[in-house]
Design an enzyme around this catalytic site. Sequence first.
Site, PDB file in Angstrom:
ATOM      1  N   CYS A  92     -30.649   0.832  -9.271  1.00 35.87           N
ATOM      2  CA  CYS A  92     -31.808   0.374  -8.524  1.00 35.87           C
ATOM      3  C   CYS A  92     -33.321   0.723  -9.056  1.00 35.87           C
ATOM      4  O   CYS A  92     -34.134   0.254  -8.827  1.00 35.87           O
ATOM      5  CB  CYS A  92     -31.795   0.972  -7.080  1.00 35.87           C
ATOM      6  SG  CYS A  92     -31.520   2.790  -7.243  1.00 35.87           S
ATOM      7  N   HIS A 101       0.891  -1.212  -0.030  1.00 38.86           N
ATOM      8  CA  HIS A 101      -0.006  -0.023  -0.136  1.00 38.86           C
ATOM      9  C   HIS A 101       0.585   1.360   0.152  1.00 38.86           C
ATOM     10  O   HIS A 101       0.661   2.133  -0.872  1.00 38.86           O
ATOM     11  CB  HIS A 101      -0.988   0.000   1.010  1.00 38.86           C
ATOM     12  CG  HIS A 101      -0.233  -0.179   2.554  1.00 38.86           C
ATOM     13  ND1 HIS A 101       0.306  -1.226   2.804  1.00 38.86           N
ATOM     14  CD2 HIS A 101      -0.128   0.615   3.615  1.00 38.86           C
ATOM     15  CE1 HIS A 101       0.876  -0.960   4.168  1.00 38.86           C
ATOM     16  NE2 HIS A 101       0.518   0.092   4.584  1.00 38.86           N
ATOM     17  N   LYS A 110      -9.408  39.002  35.464  1.00 38.60           N
ATOM     18  CA  LYS A 110     -10.598  38.928  34.687  1.00 38.60           C
ATOM     19  C   LYS A 110     -11.223  40.274  35.314  1.00 38.60           C
ATOM     20  O   LYS A 110     -11.474  40.400  36.605  1.00 38.60           O
ATOM     21  CB  LYS A 110     -11.604  37.770  35.231  1.00 38.60           C
ATOM     22  CG  LYS A 110     -12.692  37.614  34.402  1.00 38.60           C
ATOM     23  CD  LYS A 110     -13.275  36.409  34.799  1.00 38.60           C
ATOM     24  CE  LYS A 110     -14.599  36.351  34.192  1.00 38.60           C
ATOM     25  NZ  LYS A 110     -15.688  35.484  35.140  1.00 38.60           N
ATOM     26  N   LYS A 150      -3.740  49.768  -0.444  1.00 38.49           N
ATOM     27  CA  LYS A 150      -2.668  48.783   0.269  1.00 38.49           C
ATOM     28  C   LYS A 150      -1.393  48.352  -0.640  1.00 38.49           C
ATOM     29  O   LYS A 150      -0.471  47.463   0.107  1.00 38.49           O
ATOM     30  CB  LYS A 150      -3.530  47.589   0.681  1.00 38.49           C
ATOM     31  CG  LYS A 150      -4.975  48.205   1.805  1.00 38.49           C
ATOM     32  CD  LYS A 150      -5.266  46.614   2.654  1.00 38.49           C
ATOM     33  CE  LYS A 150      -6.482  47.411   3.301  1.00 38.49           C
ATOM     34  NZ  LYS A 150      -6.349  46.613   4.742  1.00 38.49           N
ATOM     35  N   LYS A 195      -9.105  49.620  -2.143  1.00 37.06           N
ATOM     36  CA  LYS A 195      -8.334  48.563  -1.137  1.00 37.06           C
ATOM     37  C   LYS A 195      -6.891  48.175  -1.947  1.00 37.06           C
ATOM     38  O   LYS A 195      -5.840  48.630  -1.612  1.00 37.06           O
ATOM     39  CB  LYS A 195      -8.897  47.456  -0.487  1.00 37.06           C
ATOM     40  CG  LYS A 195      -9.678  48.109   0.829  1.00 37.06           C
ATOM     41  CD  LYS A 195     -10.283  46.683   1.304  1.00 37.06           C
ATOM     42  CE  LYS A 195     -11.042  47.289   2.395  1.00 37.06           C
ATOM     43  NZ  LYS A 195     -12.088  46.514   2.951  1.00 37.06           N
ATOM     44  N   PHE A 233      -7.403  40.294   0.286  1.00 38.26           N
ATOM     45  CA  PHE A 233      -8.727  40.189   0.332  1.00 38.26           C
ATOM     46  C   PHE A 233      -9.508  41.429   0.772  1.00 38.26           C
ATOM     47  O   PHE A 233      -9.055  41.996   1.157  1.00 38.26           O
ATOM     48  CB  PHE A 233      -9.272  38.787   1.297  1.00 38.26           C
ATOM     49  CG  PHE A 233      -9.174  37.522   0.691  1.00 38.26           C
ATOM     50  CD1 PHE A 233      -7.973  36.924   0.399  1.00 38.26           C
ATOM     51  CD2 PHE A 233     -10.366  36.809   0.377  1.00 38.26           C
ATOM     52  CE1 PHE A 233      -7.826  35.748   0.005  1.00 38.26           C
ATOM     53  CE2 PHE A 233     -10.399  35.480  -0.136  1.00 38.26           C
ATOM     54  CZ  PHE A 233      -9.019  34.916  -0.332  1.00 38.26           C
ATOM     55  N   ASP A 242      -8.590  45.315  13.266  1.00 40.93           N
ATOM     56  CA  ASP A 242      -8.157  46.656  13.191  1.00 40.93           C
ATOM     57  C   ASP A 242      -7.670  47.390  14.395  1.00 40.93           C
ATOM     58  O   ASP A 242      -7.043  48.336  14.417  1.00 40.93           O
ATOM     59  CB  ASP A 242      -9.061  47.492  12.231  1.00 40.93           C
ATOM     60  CG  ASP A 242      -9.111  47.079  10.877  1.00 40.93           C
ATOM     61  OD1 ASP A 242      -8.035  46.762  10.332  1.00 40.93           O
ATOM     62  OD2 ASP A 242     -10.131  46.936  10.298  1.00 40.93           O
TER      63      ASP A 242
HETATM   64  O1  PMT Z   1     -11.931  32.377   7.470  1.00 40.63           O
HETATM   65  P1  PMT Z   1     -13.295  32.069   6.546  1.00 40.63           P
HETATM   66  O2  PMT Z   1     -14.336  31.861   7.430  1.00 40.63           O
HETATM   67  O3  PMT Z   1     -13.035  31.166   5.373  1.00 40.63           O
HETATM   68  O4  PMT Z   1     -13.615  33.480   5.856  1.00 40.63           O
HETATM   69  C1  PMT Z   1     -13.217  34.083   4.960  1.00 40.63           C
HETATM   70  C2  PMT Z   1     -13.091  35.540   4.935  1.00 40.63           C
HETATM   71  C3  PMT Z   1     -14.396  36.168   4.863  1.00 40.63           C
HETATM   72  C4  PMT Z   1     -12.260  36.086   6.154  1.00 40.63           C
HETATM   73  C5  PMT Z   1     -12.034  36.131   3.612  1.00 40.63           C
HETATM   74  O5  PMT Z   1     -12.689  35.660   2.616  1.00 40.63           O
HETATM   75  C6  PMT Z   1     -11.688  37.456   3.784  1.00 40.63           C
HETATM   76  O6  PMT Z   1     -12.599  38.412   3.254  1.00 40.63           O
HETATM   77  N1  PMT Z   1     -10.642  37.974   4.500  1.00 40.63           N
HETATM   78  C7  PMT Z   1     -10.394  39.432   4.671  1.00 40.63           C
HETATM   79  C8  PMT Z   1     -11.146  39.671   5.651  1.00 40.63           C
HETATM   80  C9  PMT Z   1     -10.591  41.208   6.108  1.00 40.63           C
HETATM   81  O7  PMT Z   1     -10.121  41.682   7.028  1.00 40.63           O
HETATM   82  O8  PMT Z   1     -11.092  42.023   4.904  1.00 40.63           O
HETATM   83  P2  PMT Z   1     -10.616  43.770   5.201  1.00 40.63           P
HETATM   84  O9  PMT Z   1     -11.362  44.204   3.961  1.00 40.63           O
HETATM   85  O10 PMT Z   1     -10.735  44.320   6.493  1.00 40.63           O
HETATM   86  O11 PMT Z   1      -8.973  43.856   4.649  1.00 40.63           O
HETATM   87  C10 PMT Z   1      -8.571  43.800   3.491  1.00 40.63           C
HETATM   88  C11 PMT Z   1      -7.239  43.330   3.404  1.00 40.63           C
HETATM   89  O12 PMT Z   1      -6.117  43.762   4.544  1.00 40.63           O
HETATM   90  C12 PMT Z   1      -7.323  41.741   3.744  1.00 40.63           C
HETATM   91  O13 PMT Z   1      -6.306  41.181   2.881  1.00 40.63           O
HETATM   92  C13 PMT Z   1      -6.552  41.707   5.174  1.00 40.63           C
HETATM   93  O14 PMT Z   1      -6.152  40.397   5.432  1.00 40.63           O
HETATM   94  C14 PMT Z   1      -5.634  42.857   5.205  1.00 40.63           C
HETATM   95  N2  PMT Z   1      -5.248  43.301   6.446  1.00 40.63           N
HETATM   96  C15 PMT Z   1      -6.650  44.021   7.011  1.00 40.63           C
HETATM   97  C16 PMT Z   1      -6.439  44.681   8.397  1.00 40.63           C
HETATM   98  C17 PMT Z   1      -5.256  44.581   8.777  1.00 40.63           C
HETATM   99  N3  PMT Z   1      -4.943  45.040  10.112  1.00 40.63           N
HETATM  100  N4  PMT Z   1      -4.249  43.957   8.484  1.00 40.63           N
HETATM  101  C18 PMT Z   1      -4.208  43.395   7.047  1.00 40.63           C
HETATM  102  O15 PMT Z   1      -3.434  42.641   6.685  1.00 40.63           O
END
Ligand code: PMT
Length: 402
Positions: free
Chosen positions: A158, A75, A289, A347, A343, A329, A279
Amino acid sequence: MKSAGKQTVLLGITGSIAAYKACELVRLYQNAGLNVKVIMTKHAQRLVGAATFRALTGNAVATRLFDDPGNPINHISLAQEADVLVIAPCTANVLNKIAHGVADDLLSTTALATTVPSVLAPAMNAAMLKNPVTQESLRVLEVAGATIVGPGKGYLACGTEDSGRMSSPEEICAATLRVLAQSKSLAGKRVLITAGPTREYLDPVRYISSPSSGKTGFALAHEAAQRGAAVVLISGPTKLLSPLGIEYVPVTTAEQMLEKASEHFDGADIAIFSAAVGDFRPVRRAEQKLKKGEDSSFTFDFSANPDILATLAARRNAARANRPYIVGFAAETEHLLQNAEAKRRAKGADLIIANDVSDPRVGFASDNNRILFVDDAGSEQTELMSKQQLAAIIFDHIQQKL
Ligand code: PMT
């Protein structure tokens, strides 16, 4: 060990009446230039003889654990020699077994031992398919990175017309070829992924966070590893198991995530920021606590967390290096395209993947998502699909840009 030259499909055949269609599948693989080795379960041999596949493939057909006297761990050898494991047809029994790690015959043991991508073509009675246990197994296997082909609707053994019919050999062969084409496509590349939520503690037991489950980032990490990349996955707290073959770095706060991402950023070819980073963080974290006291209200002071994506993207831009390709994202509730583009520019990302987190069927914590790619070439919307399927589409998209 794998031999140089032709790629090898390890084809598992299980006890469904659709087993006879595996003969045609073998021919299609051979026409595509692949070597085929077959494992048959005990029940599959009641439907089609092993001799048929011995003659079609030119290779010995493996049927039992310990049936090769020269190799008591066949295997493991079979698992290592293959480039892809295909189980077609895959019965409800075998599907449910391998989803739960049961390894009680040669095929299920090989499925557990293999690290190569897998393609499963379920074939079963409609009630078995709709059973919540089977549906959960399909979900588990997909999250674990298996490619599930079908099943479709049609005439079943079936005597009914319903869901559960194995996909055609042509569809299974096409899916296998896609998986093989992708499987080494990121070899030699380093991929950094942030995932999950971050937590900012107010006191030893209370924190602010987001509902991110980590499913998106883990699916991306799994997909990148399947494509041969060296993957570093930096994740906030999740209930998910860390994927095999990946450097997993657990963190809690945004500052810890930045520190770890910063360590791995410069060497990466692709950096994907899917984490839902908090954020803000409390200026002071209480040592003990917090008690309710007499006051019915609390006031906390917060300070801004670093933006991990923007901080690291600025570092790349300052160094004028071409790498890594940066993907952010955007979790939005309205105006996806405009907000994602804003964004991307603010960014310094090459690509932003926007998702609508106001829709409970997608985004945070769900198994599925629908995303909008936004880069300098424009935007592109996907269908609703599983996060694992989306991970494949995301890497296909990124790899076109490298
Ligand atoms: O984990 P899951 O349950 O599968 O859910 C997926 C998700 C919804 C978390 C994912 O699809 C998603 O949208 N991730 C980004 C969430 C987010 O924080 O989005 P934002 O629009 O606030 O941030 C924009 C980008 O900046 C993101 O790439 C985030 O990672 C980044 N960021 C944000 C704030 C921060 N302080 N630092 C960062 O790097």
